[in-house]
Motif scaffolding. Structure first.
Motif, PDB file in Angstrom:
ATOM      1  N   GLU A  30       0.860  -1.193   0.000  1.00 43.10           N
ATOM      2  CA  GLU A  30       0.000   0.000   0.000  1.00 43.10           C
ATOM      3  C   GLU A  30       0.891   1.236   0.000  1.00 43.10           C
ATOM      4  O   GLU A  30       1.921   1.262   0.658  1.00 43.10           O
ATOM      5  CB  GLU A  30      -0.900   0.015   1.240  1.00 43.10           C
ATOM      6  CG  GLU A  30      -1.807  -1.176   1.367  1.00 43.10           C
ATOM      7  CD  GLU A  30      -2.947  -1.179   0.370  1.00 43.10           C
ATOM      8  OE1 GLU A  30      -3.269  -0.114  -0.198  1.00 43.10           O
ATOM      9  OE2 GLU A  30      -3.515  -2.261   0.150  1.00 43.10           O
ATOM     10  N   ARG A  31       0.472   2.259  -0.745  1.00 45.57           N
ATOM     11  CA  ARG A  31       1.258   3.492  -0.841  1.00 45.57           C
ATOM     12  C   ARG A  31       0.438   4.692  -0.406  1.00 45.57           C
ATOM     13  O   ARG A  31      -0.770   4.721  -0.566  1.00 45.57           O
ATOM     14  CB  ARG A  31       1.719   3.696  -2.282  1.00 45.57           C
ATOM     15  CG  ARG A  31       2.701   2.650  -2.748  1.00 45.57           C
ATOM     16  CD  ARG A  31       3.072   2.883  -4.212  1.00 45.57           C
ATOM     17  NE  ARG A  31       3.903   1.828  -4.717  1.00 45.57           N
ATOM     18  CZ  ARG A  31       3.443   0.694  -5.249  1.00 45.57           C
ATOM     19  NH1 ARG A  31       2.157   0.489  -5.355  1.00 45.57           N
ATOM     20  NH2 ARG A  31       4.280  -0.217  -5.680  1.00 45.57           N
ATOM     21  N   PHE A  48       3.399  15.823  13.220  1.00 45.18           N
ATOM     22  CA  PHE A  48       1.992  15.638  12.885  1.00 45.18           C
ATOM     23  C   PHE A  48       1.917  15.521  11.370  1.00 45.18           C
ATOM     24  O   PHE A  48       2.356  16.418  10.655  1.00 45.18           O
ATOM     25  CB  PHE A  48       1.153  16.815  13.367  1.00 45.18           C
ATOM     26  CG  PHE A  48      -0.308  16.648  13.053  1.00 45.18           C
ATOM     27  CD1 PHE A  48      -1.101  15.823  13.837  1.00 45.18           C
ATOM     28  CD2 PHE A  48      -0.874  17.281  11.973  1.00 45.18           C
ATOM     29  CE1 PHE A  48      -2.445  15.651  13.546  1.00 45.18           C
ATOM     30  CE2 PHE A  48      -2.209  17.121  11.673  1.00 45.18           C
ATOM     31  CZ  PHE A  48      -2.998  16.301  12.465  1.00 45.18           C
ATOM     32  N   ASP A  49       1.404  14.379  10.880  1.00 42.34           N
ATOM     33  CA  ASP A  49       1.380  14.105   9.445  1.00 42.34           C
ATOM     34  C   ASP A  49      -0.028  13.812   8.947  1.00 42.34           C
ATOM     35  O   ASP A  49      -0.835  13.198   9.661  1.00 42.34           O
ATOM     36  CB  ASP A  49       2.250  12.885   9.119  1.00 42.34           C
ATOM     37  CG  ASP A  49       3.705  13.092   9.462  1.00 42.34           C
ATOM     38  OD1 ASP A  49       4.195  14.216   9.255  1.00 42.34           O
ATOM     39  OD2 ASP A  49       4.348  12.139   9.926  1.00 42.34           O
ATOM     40  N   LEU A  50      -0.301  14.221   7.724  1.00 45.82           N
ATOM     41  CA  LEU A  50      -1.515  13.864   6.996  1.00 45.82           C
ATOM     42  C   LEU A  50      -1.078  13.167   5.715  1.00 45.82           C
ATOM     43  O   LEU A  50      -0.192  13.667   5.009  1.00 45.82           O
ATOM     44  CB  LEU A  50      -2.331  15.105   6.630  1.00 45.82           C
ATOM     45  CG  LEU A  50      -2.948  15.872   7.785  1.00 45.82           C
ATOM     46  CD1 LEU A  50      -3.557  17.171   7.274  1.00 45.82           C
ATOM     47  CD2 LEU A  50      -3.999  15.035   8.477  1.00 45.82           C
ATOM     48  N   ALA A  51      -1.670  12.005   5.427  1.00 46.96           N
ATOM     49  CA  ALA A  51      -1.313  11.246   4.231  1.00 46.96           C
ATOM     50  C   ALA A  51      -2.570  10.785   3.506  1.00 46.96           C
ATOM     51  O   ALA A  51      -3.579  10.466   4.137  1.00 46.96           O
ATOM     52  CB  ALA A  51      -0.463  10.036   4.597  1.00 46.96           C
ATOM     53  N   ARG A  55      -4.748   3.827  -2.695  1.00 47.28           N
ATOM     54  CA  ARG A  55      -5.751   2.795  -2.957  1.00 47.28           C
ATOM     55  C   ARG A  55      -7.173   3.310  -2.766  1.00 47.28           C
ATOM     56  O   ARG A  55      -7.992   3.233  -3.678  1.00 47.28           O
ATOM     57  CB  ARG A  55      -5.527   1.568  -2.049  1.00 47.28           C
ATOM     58  CG  ARG A  55      -6.560   0.466  -2.257  1.00 47.28           C
ATOM     59  CD  ARG A  55      -6.315  -0.731  -1.351  1.00 47.28           C
ATOM     60  NE  ARG A  55      -6.138  -0.388   0.033  1.00 47.28           N
ATOM     61  CZ  ARG A  55      -7.134  -0.289   0.923  1.00 47.28           C
ATOM     62  NH1 ARG A  55      -8.375  -0.489   0.561  1.00 47.28           N
ATOM     63  NH2 ARG A  55      -6.881   0.007   2.176  1.00 47.28           N
ATOM     64  N   ASP A  56      -7.488   3.841  -1.591  1.00 54.30           N
ATOM     65  CA  ASP A  56      -8.870   4.252  -1.325  1.00 54.30           C
ATOM     66  C   ASP A  56      -9.039   5.764  -1.226  1.00 54.30           C
ATOM     67  O   ASP A  56     -10.134   6.249  -0.977  1.00 54.30           O
ATOM     68  CB  ASP A  56      -9.402   3.573  -0.061  1.00 54.30           C
ATOM     69  CG  ASP A  56      -8.601   3.908   1.179  1.00 54.30           C
ATOM     70  OD1 ASP A  56      -7.756   4.830   1.128  1.00 54.30           O
ATOM     71  OD2 ASP A  56      -8.809   3.240   2.209  1.00 54.30           O
ATOM     72  N   HIS A  57      -7.958   6.508  -1.403  1.00 54.45           N
ATOM     73  CA  HIS A  57      -7.960   7.981  -1.397  1.00 54.45           C
ATOM     74  C   HIS A  57      -8.420   8.580  -0.076  1.00 54.45           C
ATOM     75  O   HIS A  57      -8.783   9.751  -0.032  1.00 54.45           O
ATOM     76  CB  HIS A  57      -8.795   8.529  -2.560  1.00 54.45           C
ATOM     77  CG  HIS A  57      -8.348   8.000  -3.882  1.00 54.45           C
ATOM     78  ND1 HIS A  57      -7.160   8.374  -4.462  1.00 54.45           N
ATOM     79  CD2 HIS A  57      -8.911   7.095  -4.706  1.00 54.45           C
ATOM     80  CE1 HIS A  57      -7.017   7.738  -5.615  1.00 54.45           C
ATOM     81  NE2 HIS A  57      -8.066   6.953  -5.793  1.00 54.45           N
ATOM     82  N   LYS A  58      -8.400   7.808   1.000  1.00 56.36           N
ATOM     83  CA  LYS A  58      -8.734   8.331   2.321  1.00 56.36           C
ATOM     84  C   LYS A  58      -7.540   9.091   2.888  1.00 56.36           C
ATOM     85  O   LYS A  58      -6.394   8.739   2.638  1.00 56.36           O
ATOM     86  CB  LYS A  58      -9.111   7.209   3.288  1.00 56.36           C
ATOM     87  CG  LYS A  58     -10.448   6.588   3.004  1.00 56.36           C
ATOM     88  CD  LYS A  58     -10.788   5.578   4.085  1.00 56.36           C
ATOM     89  CE  LYS A  58     -12.149   4.963   3.834  1.00 56.36           C
ATOM     90  NZ  LYS A  58     -12.487   3.981   4.869  1.00 56.36           N
ATOM     91  N   ILE A  59      -7.845  10.117   3.667  1.00 59.73           N
ATOM     92  CA  ILE A  59      -6.806  10.879   4.336  1.00 59.73           C
ATOM     93  C   ILE A  59      -6.716  10.383   5.779  1.00 59.73           C
ATOM     94  O   ILE A  59      -7.721  10.265   6.474  1.00 59.73           O
ATOM     95  CB  ILE A  59      -7.106  12.387   4.290  1.00 59.73           C
ATOM     96  CG1 ILE A  59      -7.059  12.864   2.839  1.00 59.73           C
ATOM     97  CG2 ILE A  59      -6.111  13.157   5.166  1.00 59.73           C
ATOM     98  CD1 ILE A  59      -7.416  14.305   2.648  1.00 59.73           C
ATOM     99  N   ARG A  60      -5.498  10.076   6.194  1.00 59.05           N
ATOM    100  CA  ARG A  60      -5.251   9.580   7.545  1.00 59.05           C
ATOM    101  C   ARG A  60      -4.206  10.458   8.204  1.00 59.05           C
ATOM    102  O   ARG A  60      -3.360  11.044   7.531  1.00 59.05           O
ATOM    103  CB  ARG A  60      -4.769   8.139   7.494  1.00 59.05           C
ATOM    104  CG  ARG A  60      -5.838   7.191   6.976  1.00 59.05           C
ATOM    105  CD  ARG A  60      -5.267   5.785   6.775  1.00 59.05           C
ATOM    106  NE  ARG A  60      -6.290   4.851   6.402  1.00 59.05           N
ATOM    107  CZ  ARG A  60      -6.686   4.628   5.150  1.00 59.05           C
ATOM    108  NH1 ARG A  60      -6.159   5.309   4.160  1.00 59.05           N
ATOM    109  NH2 ARG A  60      -7.629   3.727   4.883  1.00 59.05           N
TER     110      ARG A  60
END
Length: 69
Positions: A30-31, A48-51, A55-60
């Motif tokens: 997964e990328r 603090f990171d946002l990625a 694959r599912d274009h969700k932001i985590r």
């Protein structure tokens, strides 16, 4: 990649890949790509990171305190 923006602050740009699986046959890499902020606090670096997942274009988000090894 970290870009210093102030005395104790930096902006981070990154790409990450990995995953966990019970065995190699079920493993799927997964990328994600992201942006983050780094504060070099007196105690330890705080990040603090946002990625966004490819694959599912969700932001985590992820937050950590401590040294990178």
């Amino acid at each position: 990649y970290q870009i210093p923006v102030a005395r104790d602050w930096a902006l981070a740009l990154f790409s990450d890949a990995g995953n966990a699986a019970r065995n190699w046959n079920s493993f799927q890499l997964e990328r994600a790509n992201g942006i983050g902020a780094r504060w070099m606090s007196p105690l330890a670096p705080l990040s603090f990171d946002l990625a966004k997942s490819e694959r599912d274009h969700k932001i985590r988000w992820h937050m950590s305190l401590g040294l990178v090894f």
